[in-house]
Design a protein around this motif. Sequence first.
Motif, short mmCIF file in Angstrom:
data_model
loop_
_atom_site.label_atom_id
_atom_site.label_comp_id
_atom_site.label_asym_id
_atom_site.label_seq_id
_atom_site.Cartn_x
_atom_site.Cartn_y
_atom_site.Cartn_z
N SER A 27 0.74 -1.25 -0.10
CA SER A 27 0.16 0.07 -0.01
C SER A 27 0.81 1.27 -0.14
O SER A 27 0.50 2.00 -0.73
CB SER A 27 -0.85 -0.01 1.21
OG SER A 27 -1.88 -1.07 1.25
N ASP A 73 2.38 1.77 -3.50
CA ASP A 73 1.46 2.80 -4.37
C ASP A 73 1.20 4.20 -3.86
O ASP A 73 0.97 5.04 -4.83
CB ASP A 73 0.06 1.95 -4.22
CG ASP A 73 -0.06 0.65 -4.62
OD1 ASP A 73 0.79 0.19 -5.56
OD2 ASP A 73 -0.97 -0.36 -4.35
N ILE A 74 1.09 4.17 -2.71
CA ILE A 74 0.99 5.78 -2.26
C ILE A 74 2.00 6.58 -2.70
O ILE A 74 2.15 7.74 -2.97
CB ILE A 74 0.78 5.76 -0.69
CG1 ILE A 74 -0.74 5.37 -0.43
CG2 ILE A 74 0.66 7.41 0.02
CD1 ILE A 74 -0.73 5.28 1.10
N GLY A 127 1.73 9.43 -5.22
CA GLY A 127 1.93 10.86 -4.86
C GLY A 127 2.81 11.48 -5.57
O GLY A 127 2.79 12.97 -5.31
N LEU A 169 -3.71 6.18 -8.14
CA LEU A 169 -4.10 6.86 -6.78
C LEU A 169 -5.30 7.79 -6.87
O LEU A 169 -6.12 7.54 -5.78
CB LEU A 169 -2.99 7.34 -6.15
CG LEU A 169 -3.07 7.88 -4.87
CD1 LEU A 169 -3.17 6.70 -4.00
CD2 LEU A 169 -1.72 8.65 -4.35
N SER A 185 -8.49 5.32 -7.40
CA SER A 185 -8.18 4.00 -6.52
C SER A 185 -9.38 3.65 -5.79
O SER A 185 -9.93 4.51 -4.99
CB SER A 185 -6.86 3.99 -5.58
OG SER A 185 -6.67 2.54 -5.05
N PHE A 231 -9.49 4.60 -1.79
CA PHE A 231 -9.90 5.67 -1.16
C PHE A 231 -11.15 6.11 -1.77
O PHE A 231 -11.64 5.71 -2.86
CB PHE A 231 -8.70 6.45 -1.61
CG PHE A 231 -7.21 6.27 -1.35
CD1 PHE A 231 -6.75 6.78 0.04
CD2 PHE A 231 -6.44 5.46 -2.06
CE1 PHE A 231 -5.51 6.26 0.46
CE2 PHE A 231 -5.37 5.07 -1.78
CZ PHE A 231 -4.69 5.52 -0.52
N PRO A 233 -8.28 6.96 3.18
CA PRO A 233 -8.20 5.68 3.06
C PRO A 233 -9.36 4.67 3.55
O PRO A 233 -9.85 5.21 4.53
CB PRO A 233 -6.81 5.44 3.99
CG PRO A 233 -6.80 6.37 4.61
CD PRO A 233 -7.37 7.82 4.17
N VAL A 268 -3.59 1.17 5.91
CA VAL A 268 -3.45 2.62 5.76
C VAL A 268 -4.28 3.74 6.41
O VAL A 268 -3.99 4.47 6.82
CB VAL A 268 -3.80 3.02 4.10
CG1 VAL A 268 -3.46 4.59 3.76
CG2 VAL A 268 -3.15 2.27 3.21
N TYR A 292 -2.80 6.90 8.17
CA TYR A 292 -3.04 8.35 7.88
C TYR A 292 -5.01 8.59 7.85
O TYR A 292 -5.65 7.58 7.59
CB TYR A 292 -2.95 8.45 6.26
CG TYR A 292 -1.47 8.62 6.19
CD1 TYR A 292 -0.31 9.47 6.67
CD2 TYR A 292 -0.92 7.42 5.24
CE1 TYR A 292 0.89 9.27 6.65
CE2 TYR A 292 0.60 7.28 5.24
CZ TYR A 292 1.47 8.26 5.91
OH TYR A 292 2.79 8.48 5.56
N ILE A 314 -4.85 12.09 2.57
CA ILE A 314 -3.72 12.26 1.91
C ILE A 314 -4.26 13.24 0.87
O ILE A 314 -5.30 13.16 0.05
CB ILE A 314 -3.32 11.09 0.92
CG1 ILE A 314 -2.77 10.09 2.14
CG2 ILE A 314 -2.08 11.41 0.23
CD1 ILE A 314 -2.47 8.56 1.50
N LEU A 362 0.20 14.97 3.85
CA LEU A 362 -0.32 13.55 4.69
C LEU A 362 -0.60 13.99 6.12
O LEU A 362 -0.09 14.61 6.76
CB LEU A 362 0.88 12.79 4.88
CG LEU A 362 1.70 12.44 3.50
CD1 LEU A 362 3.01 11.43 3.83
CD2 LEU A 362 0.73 11.55 2.52
#
Length: 213
Positions: free
Chosen positions: A119, A122-123, A127, A133, A136, A139, A156, A161, A165, A168, A184
């Motif tokens: 994960s 991917d972030i 980012g 993202l 996705s 999220f 998320p 995730v 967080y 994001i 973040l």
Amino acid sequence: MNKSMYIVYGWLFFVTLYAQPSYRVATESQKKEIIEKITQASNAMKTMQCVFTQEKELSFMNDKVVWEGKMFYKQPNKIRWEYTKPIAFIFAMDGKNILMDTGNNQTTVRANSSKLFSSMSDIIIGGVSGAGLIDSPDFTAQFVVGNNDYRITLTPLKKEVKDLYDQIQLFVNKSDSRIQHVELVEKGGDKTLILLKNMQTNTTINDEIFSRK
């Protein structure tokens, strides 16, 4: 009403007027257009290198913690964050492995060795490029439109995730549909702001930079 009260009300009106957020919620057609533009820009960006500033706001400190460094990216999933100030630290992915080097200690792990690493990979890639993202299923996304940029707030859904967080936020430059900074927001309220500067795209970057210290 005396003159002083007129002045007070006038000041309150001024503050209220100019304190209004400069962003407005995107319509469905705008959201689709934003995703298409970012996807096109991401596909066209075969490589990218830049310098970055990373600012961290800690809930128990008044001052920000600031790092500086260099970043290298290559499609589809190679990236290197090289911190140079105030300490040296390297985080690099070559598409399969993740390298972390503190100078005194070097660790290599498989990117898919855990759900969290997968994960986070991917972030980190998303980012920088937006690829995979902004749309996705992991999220929920809110799109808003500003004068010069788009702000995409990602919340998320996956536990690994969500434990890290709350949100994001991606800030995307309208002129070239590229991500210019990322925020973040952690579970405890701490915030990390990453500013990407002096971008160079589609230059030659050797693959070895993503797998060595």
